[in-house]
Write a protein that holds these residues in place. Structure first.
Motif, PDB file in Angstrom:
ATOM      1  N   ASP A  61     -14.487   7.184  47.845  1.00 46.99           N
ATOM      2  CA  ASP A  61     -13.224   6.637  47.361  1.00 46.99           C
ATOM      3  C   ASP A  61     -13.109   5.132  47.560  1.00 46.99           C
ATOM      4  OD1 ASP A  61     -13.122   6.733  50.095  1.00 46.99           O
ATOM      5  OD2 ASP A  61     -11.081   7.525  50.225  1.00 46.99           O
ATOM      6  N   ALA A  62     -14.178   4.491  48.070  1.00 41.54           N
ATOM      7  CA  ALA A  62     -14.139   3.050  48.323  1.00 41.54           C
ATOM      8  C   ALA A  62     -15.562   2.505  48.256  1.00 41.54           C
ATOM      9  CB  ALA A  62     -13.502   2.753  49.682  1.00 41.54           C
ATOM     10  N   PRO A  63     -16.094   2.248  47.055  1.00 39.06           N
ATOM     11  CA  PRO A  63     -17.506   1.860  46.899  1.00 39.06           C
ATOM     12  C   PRO A  63     -17.903   0.599  47.653  1.00 39.06           C
ATOM     13  CG  PRO A  63     -16.531   2.468  44.784  1.00 39.06           C
ATOM     14  CD  PRO A  63     -15.405   2.402  45.764  1.00 39.06           C
ATOM     15  N   ALA A  64     -16.942  -0.268  48.007  1.00 44.57           N
ATOM     16  CA  ALA A  64     -17.268  -1.491  48.741  1.00 44.57           C
ATOM     17  C   ALA A  64     -17.426  -1.248  50.237  1.00 44.57           C
ATOM     18  CB  ALA A  64     -16.185  -2.551  48.512  1.00 44.57           C
ATOM     19  N   VAL A  65     -17.189  -0.008  50.674  1.00 43.50           N
ATOM     20  CA  VAL A  65     -17.221   0.329  52.101  1.00 43.50           C
ATOM     21  C   VAL A  65     -18.359   1.305  52.371  1.00 43.50           C
ATOM     22  CG1 VAL A  65     -15.943   1.363  54.019  1.00 43.50           C
ATOM     23  CG2 VAL A  65     -14.742  -0.033  52.320  1.00 43.50           C
ATOM     24  N   ALA A  66     -19.129   1.019  53.407  1.00 47.40           N
ATOM     25  CA  ALA A  66     -20.250   1.882  53.791  1.00 47.40           C
ATOM     26  C   ALA A  66     -19.836   2.853  54.878  1.00 47.40           C
ATOM     27  CB  ALA A  66     -21.417   1.034  54.285  1.00 47.40           C
ATOM     28  N   GLU A  67     -20.391   4.057  54.817  1.00 53.97           N
ATOM     29  CA  GLU A  67     -20.179   5.044  55.884  1.00 53.97           C
ATOM     30  C   GLU A  67     -21.115   4.702  57.040  1.00 53.97           C
ATOM     31  OE1 GLU A  67     -20.418   9.017  54.330  1.00 53.97           O
ATOM     32  OE2 GLU A  67     -18.500   8.814  53.280  1.00 53.97           O
ATOM     33  N   ARG A  68     -20.712   3.689  57.766  1.00 56.26           N
ATOM     34  CA  ARG A  68     -21.476   3.180  58.902  1.00 56.26           C
ATOM     35  C   ARG A  68     -20.518   2.921  60.052  1.00 56.26           C
ATOM     36  NH1 ARG A  68     -24.068  -2.977  59.497  1.00 56.26           N
ATOM     37  NH2 ARG A  68     -24.657  -2.746  61.697  1.00 56.26           N
ATOM     38  N   TRP A  69     -20.959   3.244  61.274  1.00 58.53           N
ATOM     39  CA  TRP A  69     -20.200   2.846  62.454  1.00 58.53           C
ATOM     40  C   TRP A  69     -21.138   2.363  63.549  1.00 58.53           C
ATOM     41  CZ3 TRP A  69     -21.682   5.525  66.715  1.00 58.53           C
ATOM     42  CH2 TRP A  69     -22.086   6.863  66.576  1.00 58.53           C
ATOM     43  N   GLU A  70     -20.581   1.558  64.446  1.00 62.10           N
ATOM     44  CA  GLU A  70     -21.300   1.112  65.632  1.00 62.10           C
ATOM     45  C   GLU A  70     -20.470   1.450  66.859  1.00 62.10           C
ATOM     46  OE1 GLU A  70     -22.757  -2.867  65.623  1.00 62.10           O
ATOM     47  OE2 GLU A  70     -24.203  -2.450  64.029  1.00 62.10           O
ATOM     48  N   LEU A  71     -21.178   1.760  67.952  1.00 57.40           N
ATOM     49  CA  LEU A  71     -20.532   2.118  69.215  1.00 57.40           C
ATOM     50  C   LEU A  71     -20.627   0.960  70.198  1.00 57.40           C
ATOM     51  CD1 LEU A  71     -19.305   4.074  71.310  1.00 57.40           C
ATOM     52  CD2 LEU A  71     -21.640   4.894  71.753  1.00 57.40           C
TER      53      LEU A  71
END
Length: 315
Positions: free
Chosen positions: A221-231
């Motif tokens: 739903d948001a092509p400019a956003v990646a499904e990535r996270w950092e801890l």
């Protein structure tokens, strides 16, 4: 490359003796990590350390090794195993980055990576919460990690900030709507990470600009956003996770763009990994994966200021 000032000076047996407590902590950490994954039916694998084609990333330089390169990550080989039908994989071993040396960086370091088929970065986060709590409990008998006077409870609910929210709050701009790679890197280190250090629980910084996630899938739903996270724990970056990109054509486009950027900057342009691209074309299932810095986790468990303090030898 600069060496630590005392690495080859003085009485080595005495110097190594002073590291005993930290090295015992390191050993117990490795045991706890393996126990966690074996209990959850992950297959431990070993993949090549010398590669013809490292994964291209703009700001990471691979160490040459003859006609090959030392790996910066085992990621591409592990994804080839996923494409071949393996479902739950983990690997812990040495990785290398050229020219990196400092309190939090070594040119050789220990990386833990794991991948799950038919999973996303959400399931990988669930794994990570359980892993960190298991390792801290197994090694320290408690639930608190320490760094630079900060005490962080891993058994409490973890804090979560999107990149948009964190940068808007602490750096006065949104990298998702107006990405600037150099500004992003500077503000992350100088403005965002110090704010994360003040959190009394682990912090997940999530939903990165797609331009800052070359191997990650974009949000539907948001092509400019990646499904990535950092801890982050006590402000220290510990892990980096993705919902993995499985579109072969899009991956080829991103690799080619990275190669052009590296060439324009005068950096080594690596050969294309044809075997990995063939595996993508064959079909990689939806999957999630993560890279976790073992040395930094041991630093937290041992309350040690640098990576030198938790490795027997810093060559």
């Amino acid at each position: 490359m600069n060496r630590p000032p005392d690495e080859h000076a003085g009485d080595e047996p005495a110097r190594l003796g002073r590291k005993r407590e930290a090295l015992v902590c390191r050993s117990r950490t490795l045991q706890a990590i393996r126990q966690f994954f074996h209990m959850r039916d992950f297959l431990e694998v070993e993949t090549p350390v010398r590669l013809r084609a490292p994964a291209p990333e703009r700001h990471i330089d691979a160490e040459p090794a003859g006609a090959y390169f030392l790996r910066t990550s085992p990621e591409l080989h592990m994804k080839r195993l996923l494409a071949a039908g393996y479902e739950r994989l983990f690997q812990m071993g040495p990785c290398f980055r050229r020219g990196e040396r400092g309190p939090l960086h070594h040119p050789e370091y220990t990386m833990l990576e794991w991948y799950r088929a038919n999973a996303s970065y959400t399931e990988i986060l669930d794994d990570t919460v359980a892993l960190i709590r298991h390792v801290v409990r197994s090694v320290s008998g408690g639930s608190v990690l320490h760094r630079r006077g900060c005490a962080v409870r891993v058994d409490a609910d973890w804090a979560r900030f999107t990149v948009s929210d964190a940068f808007s709050r602490w750096a006065d701009w949104d990298p998702v709507t107006a990405y600037d790679a150099d500004r992003f890197d500077v503000d992350l280190v100088e403005k965002v990470e110090p704010a994360l250090r003040a959190q009394p629980v682990p912090v997940v910084l999530t939903d990165y600009p797609i331009a800052a996630a070359a191997l990650a899938r974009s949000k539907a739903d948001a092509p400019a956003v990646a499904e990535r996270w950092e801890l982050y724990i006590a402000g220290l970056e510990i892990a980096n996770a993705y919902s993995e990109l499985i579109d072969a054509q899009e991956q080829q486009r991103r690799f080619e763009a990275c190669a052009r950027e590296r060439g324009a900057a005068g950096l080594t342009v690596y050969p294309a990994d044809r075997a990995f691209m063939d595996a993508l074309a064959h079909g990689l299932p939806p999957c999630g994966g993560i890279a976790l810095g073992v040395d930094r986790l041991v630093m937290l468990l041992a309350d040690a200021p640098t990576m030198d303090d938790v490795t027997a030898f810093a060559e």
